[in-house]
Design a protein around this motif. Structure first.
Motif, PDB file in Angstrom:
ATOM      1  N   THR A   1      15.096 -25.405 -18.464  1.00  0.00           N
ATOM      2  CA  THR A   1      16.553 -25.436 -18.543  1.00  0.00           C
ATOM      3  C   THR A   1      17.088 -25.038 -19.910  1.00  0.00           C
ATOM      4  O   THR A   1      18.296 -24.900 -20.074  1.00  0.00           O
ATOM      5  CB  THR A   1      17.075 -26.836 -18.183  1.00  0.00           C
ATOM      6  N   ASP A   2      16.221 -24.842 -20.913  1.00  0.00           N
ATOM      7  CA  ASP A   2      16.667 -24.437 -22.245  1.00  0.00           C
ATOM      8  C   ASP A   2      17.258 -23.035 -22.192  1.00  0.00           C
ATOM      9  O   ASP A   2      16.755 -22.155 -21.494  1.00  0.00           O
ATOM     10  CB  ASP A   2      15.503 -24.459 -23.245  1.00  0.00           C
ATOM     11  N   GLU A   3      18.341 -22.812 -22.938  1.00  0.00           N
ATOM     12  CA  GLU A   3      19.014 -21.517 -22.946  1.00  0.00           C
ATOM     13  C   GLU A   3      18.467 -20.575 -24.009  1.00  0.00           C
ATOM     14  O   GLU A   3      18.828 -19.407 -24.046  1.00  0.00           O
ATOM     15  CB  GLU A   3      20.510 -21.708 -23.130  1.00  0.00           C
ATOM     16  N   GLY A   4      17.645 -21.029 -24.899  1.00  0.00           N
ATOM     17  CA  GLY A   4      17.111 -20.176 -25.953  1.00  0.00           C
ATOM     18  C   GLY A   4      15.763 -20.676 -26.424  1.00  0.00           C
ATOM     19  O   GLY A   4      15.273 -21.717 -26.004  1.00  0.00           O
TER      20      GLY A   4
ATOM     21  N   LEU B   1       7.507 -15.544 -24.421  1.00  0.00           N
ATOM     22  CA  LEU B   1       7.441 -14.428 -23.474  1.00  0.00           C
ATOM     23  C   LEU B   1       6.621 -13.279 -24.045  1.00  0.00           C
ATOM     24  O   LEU B   1       5.800 -12.683 -23.352  1.00  0.00           O
ATOM     25  CB  LEU B   1       8.841 -13.943 -23.113  1.00  0.00           C
ATOM     26  N   VAL B   2       6.839 -12.972 -25.311  1.00  0.00           N
ATOM     27  CA  VAL B   2       6.080 -11.892 -25.948  1.00  0.00           C
ATOM     28  C   VAL B   2       4.606 -12.269 -26.026  1.00  0.00           C
ATOM     29  O   VAL B   2       3.737 -11.451 -25.710  1.00  0.00           O
ATOM     30  CB  VAL B   2       6.646 -11.582 -27.355  1.00  0.00           C
ATOM     31  N   ALA B   3       4.300 -13.487 -26.428  1.00  0.00           N
ATOM     32  CA  ALA B   3       2.903 -13.926 -26.544  1.00  0.00           C
ATOM     33  C   ALA B   3       2.183 -13.866 -25.201  1.00  0.00           C
ATOM     34  O   ALA B   3       0.994 -13.553 -25.155  1.00  0.00           O
ATOM     35  CB  ALA B   3       2.845 -15.339 -27.116  1.00  0.00           C
ATOM     36  N   ALA B   4       2.900 -14.136 -24.123  1.00  0.00           N
ATOM     37  CA  ALA B   4       2.277 -14.137 -22.796  1.00  0.00           C
ATOM     38  C   ALA B   4       2.001 -12.732 -22.280  1.00  0.00           C
ATOM     39  O   ALA B   4       1.089 -12.540 -21.489  1.00  0.00           O
ATOM     40  CB  ALA B   4       3.164 -14.884 -21.810  1.00  0.00           C
ATOM     41  N   SER B   5       2.770 -11.744 -22.740  1.00  0.00           N
ATOM     42  CA  SER B   5       2.628 -10.399 -22.174  1.00  0.00           C
ATOM     43  C   SER B   5       2.092  -9.357 -23.151  1.00  0.00           C
ATOM     44  O   SER B   5       1.625  -8.308 -22.718  1.00  0.00           O
ATOM     45  CB  SER B   5       3.970  -9.926 -21.602  1.00  0.00           C
ATOM     46  N   ALA B   6       2.104  -9.618 -24.438  1.00  0.00           N
ATOM     47  CA  ALA B   6       1.652  -8.642 -25.427  1.00  0.00           C
ATOM     48  C   ALA B   6       0.131  -8.608 -25.528  1.00  0.00           C
ATOM     49  O   ALA B   6      -0.542  -9.601 -25.265  1.00  0.00           O
ATOM     50  CB  ALA B   6       2.247  -8.953 -26.796  1.00  0.00           C
TER      51      ALA B   6
END
Length: 62
Positions: free
Chosen positions: A21-24, A30-35
């Motif tokens: 539920t956090d907005e930021g 996200l970058v760490a999971a996909s980079a």
């Protein structure tokens, strides 16, 4: 593909694992999971750093 973002702050970014539920605060997660690779390098002339990440966009080398 390599993406760099300048940052005037010399301190390293901190990976935060927030709630759904956090907005930021989830960008680095996200970058760490996909980079495929990432890090930070000092910027020229001593003005902060450049945060960067790399992602393969085609066939991976063998």
């Amino acid at each position: 593909m390599r993406c760099e973002a300048p940052d005037d702050v010399i301190d390293n970014a901190i990976l935060l694992l927030g709630e759904l539920t956090d907005e930021g605060g989830s960008g680095l997660a996200l970058v760490a999971a996909s980079a495929d690779n990432g890090g930070a390098e000092p910027r020229p002339h001593g003005t902060g750093k450049a945060e960067w990440f790399e992602m393969w966009t085609g066939d991976r080398p063998t």
